[in-house]
Scaffold this active site. Sequence first.
Site, PDB file in Angstrom:
ATOM      1  N   GLU A  75      38.163  40.035  35.955  1.00 37.80           N
ATOM      2  CA  GLU A  75      37.894  40.076  37.385  1.00 37.80           C
ATOM      3  C   GLU A  75      36.458  39.660  37.715  1.00 37.80           C
ATOM      4  OE1 GLU A  75      39.355  43.601  39.176  1.00 37.80           O
ATOM      5  OE2 GLU A  75      37.999  43.406  40.876  1.00 37.80           O
ATOM      6  N   ASP A  76      35.516  40.078  36.917  1.00 37.71           N
ATOM      7  CA  ASP A  76      34.116  39.920  37.301  1.00 37.71           C
ATOM      8  C   ASP A  76      33.322  38.907  36.475  1.00 37.71           C
ATOM      9  OD1 ASP A  76      34.510  41.824  39.202  1.00 37.71           O
ATOM     10  OD2 ASP A  76      33.774  43.480  37.983  1.00 37.71           O
TER      11      ASP A  76
END
Length: 716
Positions: free
Chosen positions: A99-100
């Site tokens: 996600e990051d």
Amino acid sequence: MKKLPIKSFSASKVLGGEVSPDPFNLLLPVVRSFSFHHPKEEVKPIEEAWRVAKEKHEGQFRASGEPYISHPLGVAQILADLGSDRQAVMAGLLHDTVEDTTYSLEECRRDFGETASLVEGVTKLSLITKELSNAETIRKLILAMEQDVRVGVVKLADRLYNARTWRFMPPKKAAKKAGETLDIYVPMAEKLGMGMVKTELEELSFKYLDPRIYEKVVEMVGARAGARDKYLKNMMQEVKYALKAYGIKATVTGRLKSYFSIYRKIVLLKKSFDRIYDFVGIRVIVGSTQDCYRVLGIIHEKWLPVPGRFKDYIAMPKSNLYQALHTTILGEDGQEIEIQIRTEEMHKEDEYGVAAHWKYKELEDCRSPEWLGRMANWIKDLQDPSEILPTLKSDLISEEILTFTPKGKSIFLPEGACPLDFAYAVHTEIGNRAVGARINGAPSSLSCRLKPGDSVEIVTSQQDSPGPSAEWLDFVVTPKAKNKIKRFLAKEKNVEIMEAGKSALFSYLLDRKIPFSPQFLAQASRNLGFSNLQQLYCAVGSGKVNPSALLRPGPRKRAGNEVSESEKYSVRVKGVEKGTAIELARCCNPVPGDPIAGVVTNFRGVRVHSVKCPEFIRLSEETPHKIADAQWKGQKGKFKAELEVLALDRHALLADISLAISNACIDLSSSRQSVAANLVSAYFSFNFWDASQLDLVMKSLKQVEGVIEVKRVAGR
Ligand code: MN
């Protein structure tokens, strides 16, 4: 099956709270804890996941200022301490990479195989609009959990770590997270039987959801802590002596109940704060199930049990597999105290739940709990995602009862469910055609409340079924039943309403000879906040929007000296068209004497705020051109105001409040109270001559014990 010493499962240990003694090997506590629970398993893949996560998160930081990697590391340690398997611990380390960071799911799958599916399940959906993202996240989470329950365990560990760092967040944001946690993740932890995670999440959420209430509870509990501890110590001693006399080996511990459970007990049982003995409990842990019942017998022989409070969760475990004997006895001085009796195995089950199963059983054996399948089926069927949160919330919170079909098939339903819920749980068509029920053989209505153990038979009509009606929605409680009934009704009604709205709108515009091009209608519906024309037609058809709203222009602020006066309030606003609607702002509820100003709104005339109101200050900075001068018409005379006093319920609260009011020499004209969630909301109407009198009475009300907030509401 190897039995682990009970010590390793002690509730006093904080999950994931260990700091590595070696600054160059931060992973050490994770590896140690994992190897403790899984002595024969390889740790290499965990070290590899750690290496990748560390590299990918390099240069990122948490709101606390720590390197970002501290978070995945902490999550992995919580998972390792729970006894989770290797994939789950690795997923803890990798859960935010996809996600990051630049790390893709494909790369994760290539590098770590099965673990990638867990990472995917935990990763948020980032494409959906902000408003729906919560509901969508939960939806995705539940569906992923149905495939693999470990996704839920990793997510809960993630949430627990984050909850511990809420203090670095703006209070409003933390409160929102806390509310969501209390609604969704706490009950989820409970359903998965993860007691330790549940208790800590609950306490942190309670603290950040409404710090005012939390601090009041802490303050009031603290004031009674001395007497409480002394009482608990004596009772534990007595229990130990009694068991020793019969030669039973047992560990007797005292439990201080969490602030949240005290709060909830007061909410549910409407108990007063003065009963300090409700804040403690005793836990007896023994070696065998037989000993549990022997201990119960000894305790019931020595002390009087409180009727209705004995629960045998050993013979009838909860749906999350929780097992123990619960009883409440009248102890010293006739004070009640709760005693829980369980084996070591049961104790571990309560604290670790699903997570602990992986150690002892094959993974295939770890079935997802029954409710998960039920929720997943309902969610797959749901059309409007905004319904997910409220419905899921109510389903998660309620306790479950076990009921049976006439053939003996078991059906779990939330507490408070009725035969109609049962009917829909069995099959949609049975629900849609239901006309009556027989409970344990006796005819009954579709709306009565079912009890645990009820055997339910649904009577259906074969042909002329009247079908679901809107009234059914008043008594069904399960999401599935609600959803199916709504869907049935919507099919019938929606077309009708939309057609009615469309023709009402067209004839309104025709009457006024207003040409309505598709562009005009589309623009008008957008102006009113609808995303398409169908929504506008429905809103008109159901009477929520008047056709005239399409033409209503917003009032414009004018430079001139034109003045509008309110008939309802003695307020005058300068620089707006005569006859513009004037309302007092609900956020600050100004009273005569307060310095005020108007804010021109788009559709609703002028709102008059106190100039000290934070909302007004924000508006005057953002849209200074919309601010208009406002004044009170007459400064003299008698005015009315209403105060709301919010307080925790306790003995003699209202008497103390009345005293504070009469001390302020104010003219009380009326009062009313409501109690919700054990918070008393008391409203007092006053007659007064100027605003300073109000300030005085507010000040003295704030000093009454248990009072959380005093605020003005609309003066009428
Ligand atoms: Mn995370």
